[in-house]
Design a protein around this motif. Structure first.
Motif, PDB file in Angstrom:
ATOM      1  N   PRO A   1       0.800  -1.229   0.000  1.00 43.66           N
ATOM      2  CA  PRO A   1       0.000   0.000   0.000  1.00 43.66           C
ATOM      3  C   PRO A   1       0.834   1.281   0.000  1.00 43.66           C
ATOM      4  N   HIS A   2       2.129   1.183   0.288  1.00 42.69           N
ATOM      5  CA  HIS A   2       2.975   2.369   0.422  1.00 42.69           C
ATOM      6  C   HIS A   2       3.871   2.611  -0.795  1.00 42.69           C
ATOM      7  N   VAL A   3       3.790   1.741  -1.797  1.00 45.63           N
ATOM      8  CA  VAL A   3       4.654   1.876  -2.974  1.00 45.63           C
ATOM      9  C   VAL A   3       3.821   1.726  -4.240  1.00 45.63           C
ATOM     10  N   GLN A   4       4.397   2.151  -5.343  1.00 50.56           N
ATOM     11  CA  GLN A   4       3.755   1.991  -6.640  1.00 50.56           C
ATOM     12  C   GLN A   4       4.450   0.845  -7.379  1.00 50.56           C
ATOM     13  N   ALA A   5       4.097  -0.368  -7.021  1.00 49.08           N
ATOM     14  CA  ALA A   5       4.719  -1.539  -7.635  1.00 49.08           C
ATOM     15  C   ALA A   5       4.031  -1.873  -8.952  1.00 49.08           C
ATOM     16  N   PRO A   6       4.797  -2.089 -10.018  1.00 44.11           N
ATOM     17  CA  PRO A   6       4.187  -2.366 -11.325  1.00 44.11           C
ATOM     18  C   PRO A   6       3.370  -3.656 -11.363  1.00 44.11           C
ATOM     19  N   ASP A   7       3.768  -4.685 -10.611  1.00 43.37           N
ATOM     20  CA  ASP A   7       3.070  -5.971 -10.719  1.00 43.37           C
ATOM     21  C   ASP A   7       3.010  -6.654  -9.355  1.00 43.37           C
ATOM     22  N   PRO A   8       2.057  -6.265  -8.496  1.00 37.37           N
ATOM     23  CA  PRO A   8       1.943  -6.901  -7.184  1.00 37.37           C
ATOM     24  C   PRO A   8       1.743  -8.412  -7.258  1.00 37.37           C
ATOM     25  N   ALA A   9       1.020  -8.887  -8.281  1.00 34.32           N
ATOM     26  CA  ALA A   9       0.800 -10.334  -8.387  1.00 34.32           C
ATOM     27  C   ALA A   9       2.112 -11.067  -8.596  1.00 34.32           C
ATOM     28  N   ALA A  10       3.008 -10.516  -9.404  1.00 36.30           N
ATOM     29  CA  ALA A  10       4.308 -11.160  -9.624  1.00 36.30           C
ATOM     30  C   ALA A  10       5.127 -11.178  -8.335  1.00 36.30           C
ATOM     31  N   ILE A  11       5.042 -10.118  -7.538  1.00 35.67           N
ATOM     32  CA  ILE A  11       5.766 -10.089  -6.260  1.00 35.67           C
ATOM     33  C   ILE A  11       5.259 -11.203  -5.356  1.00 35.67           C
ATOM     34  N   ARG A  12       3.954 -11.336  -5.262  1.00 33.43           N
ATOM     35  CA  ARG A  12       3.383 -12.360  -4.391  1.00 33.43           C
ATOM     36  C   ARG A  12       3.723 -13.764  -4.911  1.00 33.43           C
ATOM     37  N   LEU A  13       3.657 -13.959  -6.220  1.00 28.16           N
ATOM     38  CA  LEU A  13       4.055 -15.261  -6.773  1.00 28.16           C
ATOM     39  C   LEU A  13       5.520 -15.555  -6.457  1.00 28.16           C
ATOM     40  N   ALA A  14       6.368 -14.549  -6.591  1.00 25.76           N
ATOM     41  CA  ALA A  14       7.787 -14.739  -6.294  1.00 25.76           C
ATOM     42  C   ALA A  14       7.999 -15.067  -4.820  1.00 25.76           C
ATOM     43  N   ALA A  15       7.189 -14.480  -3.941  1.00 24.72           N
ATOM     44  CA  ALA A  15       7.296 -14.823  -2.521  1.00 24.72           C
ATOM     45  C   ALA A  15       7.009 -16.315  -2.308  1.00 24.72           C
ATOM     46  N   TRP A  16       6.021 -16.843  -2.993  1.00 26.11           N
ATOM     47  CA  TRP A  16       5.701 -18.265  -2.879  1.00 26.11           C
ATOM     48  C   TRP A  16       6.834 -19.144  -3.393  1.00 26.11           C
ATOM     49  N   PHE A  17       7.507 -18.701  -4.438  1.00 19.91           N
ATOM     50  CA  PHE A  17       8.500 -19.553  -5.096  1.00 19.91           C
ATOM     51  C   PHE A  17       9.934 -19.289  -4.654  1.00 19.91           C
ATOM     52  N   HIS A  18      10.218 -18.204  -3.910  1.00 20.82           N
ATOM     53  CA  HIS A  18      11.614 -17.768  -3.802  1.00 20.82           C
ATOM     54  C   HIS A  18      12.518 -18.758  -3.067  1.00 20.82           C
ATOM     55  N   ASP A  19      11.975 -19.561  -2.178  1.00 14.92           N
ATOM     56  CA  ASP A  19      12.750 -20.628  -1.537  1.00 14.92           C
ATOM     57  C   ASP A  19      12.018 -21.961  -1.648  1.00 14.92           C
ATOM     58  N   ALA A  20      11.239 -22.123  -2.698  1.00 16.20           N
ATOM     59  CA  ALA A  20      10.475 -23.365  -2.848  1.00 16.20           C
ATOM     60  C   ALA A  20      11.395 -24.567  -3.016  1.00 16.20           C
ATOM     61  N   VAL A  21      12.544 -24.355  -3.608  1.00 13.43           N
ATOM     62  CA  VAL A  21      13.590 -25.381  -3.639  1.00 13.43           C
ATOM     63  C   VAL A  21      14.661 -24.940  -2.653  1.00 13.43           C
ATOM     64  N   TYR A  22      14.885 -25.744  -1.631  1.00 12.87           N
ATOM     65  CA  TYR A  22      15.855 -25.323  -0.620  1.00 12.87           C
ATOM     66  C   TYR A  22      16.556 -26.520   0.000  1.00 12.87           C
ATOM     67  N   LEU A  23      17.850 -26.607  -0.239  1.00 11.47           N
ATOM     68  CA  LEU A  23      18.729 -27.560   0.420  1.00 11.47           C
ATOM     69  C   LEU A  23      19.878 -26.754   1.010  1.00 11.47           C
ATOM     70  N   PRO A  24      20.086 -26.803   2.326  1.00  7.97           N
ATOM     71  CA  PRO A  24      21.085 -25.932   2.956  1.00  7.97           C
ATOM     72  C   PRO A  24      22.501 -26.100   2.421  1.00  7.97           C
ATOM     73  N   ASP A  25      22.816 -27.284   1.890  1.00  5.93           N
ATOM     74  CA  ASP A  25      24.187 -27.522   1.432  1.00  5.93           C
ATOM     75  C   ASP A  25      24.372 -27.246  -0.057  1.00  5.93           C
ATOM     76  N   ARG A  26      23.405 -26.584  -0.665  1.00  7.62           N
ATOM     77  CA  ARG A  26      23.496 -26.267  -2.094  1.00  7.62           C
ATOM     78  C   ARG A  26      23.525 -24.749  -2.291  1.00  7.62           C
ATOM     79  N   SER A  27      24.160 -24.322  -3.370  1.00  3.29           N
ATOM     80  CA  SER A  27      24.243 -22.890  -3.679  1.00  3.29           C
ATOM     81  C   SER A  27      23.380 -22.526  -4.881  1.00  3.29           C
ATOM     82  N   THR A  28      22.551 -23.464  -5.340  1.00  6.27           N
ATOM     83  CA  THR A  28      21.752 -23.237  -6.542  1.00  6.27           C
ATOM     84  C   THR A  28      20.260 -23.173  -6.237  1.00  6.27           C
ATOM     85  N   ASN A  29      19.912 -22.907  -4.984  1.00  7.44           N
ATOM     86  CA  ASN A  29      18.498 -22.943  -4.610  1.00  7.44           C
ATOM     87  C   ASN A  29      17.669 -21.913  -5.348  1.00  7.44           C
ATOM     88  N   GLU A  30      18.183 -20.691  -5.473  1.00  6.16           N
ATOM     89  CA  GLU A  30      17.407 -19.644  -6.149  1.00  6.16           C
ATOM     90  C   GLU A  30      17.201 -19.975  -7.620  1.00  6.16           C
TER      91      GLU A  30
END
Length: 233
Positions: A80-109
């Motif tokens: 609500p405090h910013v003019q983000a071009p695509d709020p839906a993409a931000i929310r989708l990225a939040a869901w996916f940003h660590d969807a693959v996560y293994l602590p001993d790997r450097s390729t999670n993102e």
């Protein structure tokens, strides 16, 4: 005898409903084929269940369903405090940003970004929004969005908001990070963690949106400086 399935998170059903609403809205565009796409698109539920099962994997201690909830809530707090071009993409990225996560790997993102590209394309999200979601997931590699990248700024600020918790909340976060890297010897962990903290503290600012900077910058720096002092004592 197979191991019992992990207990469902108390917020599972609410998160699944949140995902369903998001995916349906993310499919929308101004293009005339939108209605046909929505009619023929796969049901959102299986995609949400797959994501939630990933966030509940047993190797996670910090990057858990609770972290997903926290990032989604902080995104909602900032938008609500910013003019983000695509709020839906931000929310989708939040869901996916660590969807693959293994602590001993450097390729999670990178792997999370590829998952987002495959899943969202199949789920009927327009190509431009899918591409923006993938880009945002990759921005979390270094949490350093380009100047003017408001979508990236909101996502990164939401992801790092944990640094500004109360001393008790920050302590729980730091302990969970240590648990996640339980396979690393103490001396090596302290050195690596201290280097991460020094890098973050050396940045001109941790938070990019004005509202996040005002609310969280000072507390985050205090928390990290305190942890660094304890690590190097």
């Amino acid at each position: 005898m197979p191991a019992p399935a992990p207990a469902r998170h108390p917020a599972h059903d609410a998160l699944l409903a949140r995902w369903t609403d998001l995916l349906i809205s993310a499919r929308e565009s101004s293009a005339p084929e939108t209605a046909a796409r929505e009619t023929s698109a796969p049901a959102p539920g299986p995609y949400g269940e797959d994501l939630l099962s990933r966030w509940a994997e047993p190797q996670r201690r910090y990057h858990t369903t609770d972290h997903l909830i926290a990032v989604l809530d902080r995104v909602d707090e900032l938008l609500p405090h910013v003019q983000a071009p695509d709020p839906a993409a931000i929310r989708l990225a939040a869901w996916f940003h660590d969807a693959v996560y293994l602590p001993d790997r450097s390729t999670n993102e990178e792997r999370s970004a590829r998952l987002a590209e495959r899943a969202l394309t199949e789920a009927g999200v327009p190509a431009a929004r899918t591409a923006e979601t993938v880009r945002l997931v990759l921005v979390t590699l270094d949490h350093d969005p380009a100047e003017g990248d408001t979508n990236g700024e909101v996502l990164c600020d939401a992801d790092l908001a944990v640094l500004a918790g109360s001393p008790e909340e920050y302590g729980a976060y730091a302990a969970a990070v240590r648990e996640e890297y339980g396979f690393v010897p103490d001396d090596a962990f302290r050195e690596g963690r201290a280097n991460v903290l020094r890098h973050l503290l050396g940045l001109p600012h941790l938070f990019h949106t004005p509202v996040a900077h005002t609310r969280w910058e000072a507390a985050a720096r205090h928390n990290m400086a305190t942890e660094l002092e304890l690590l190097t004592a």
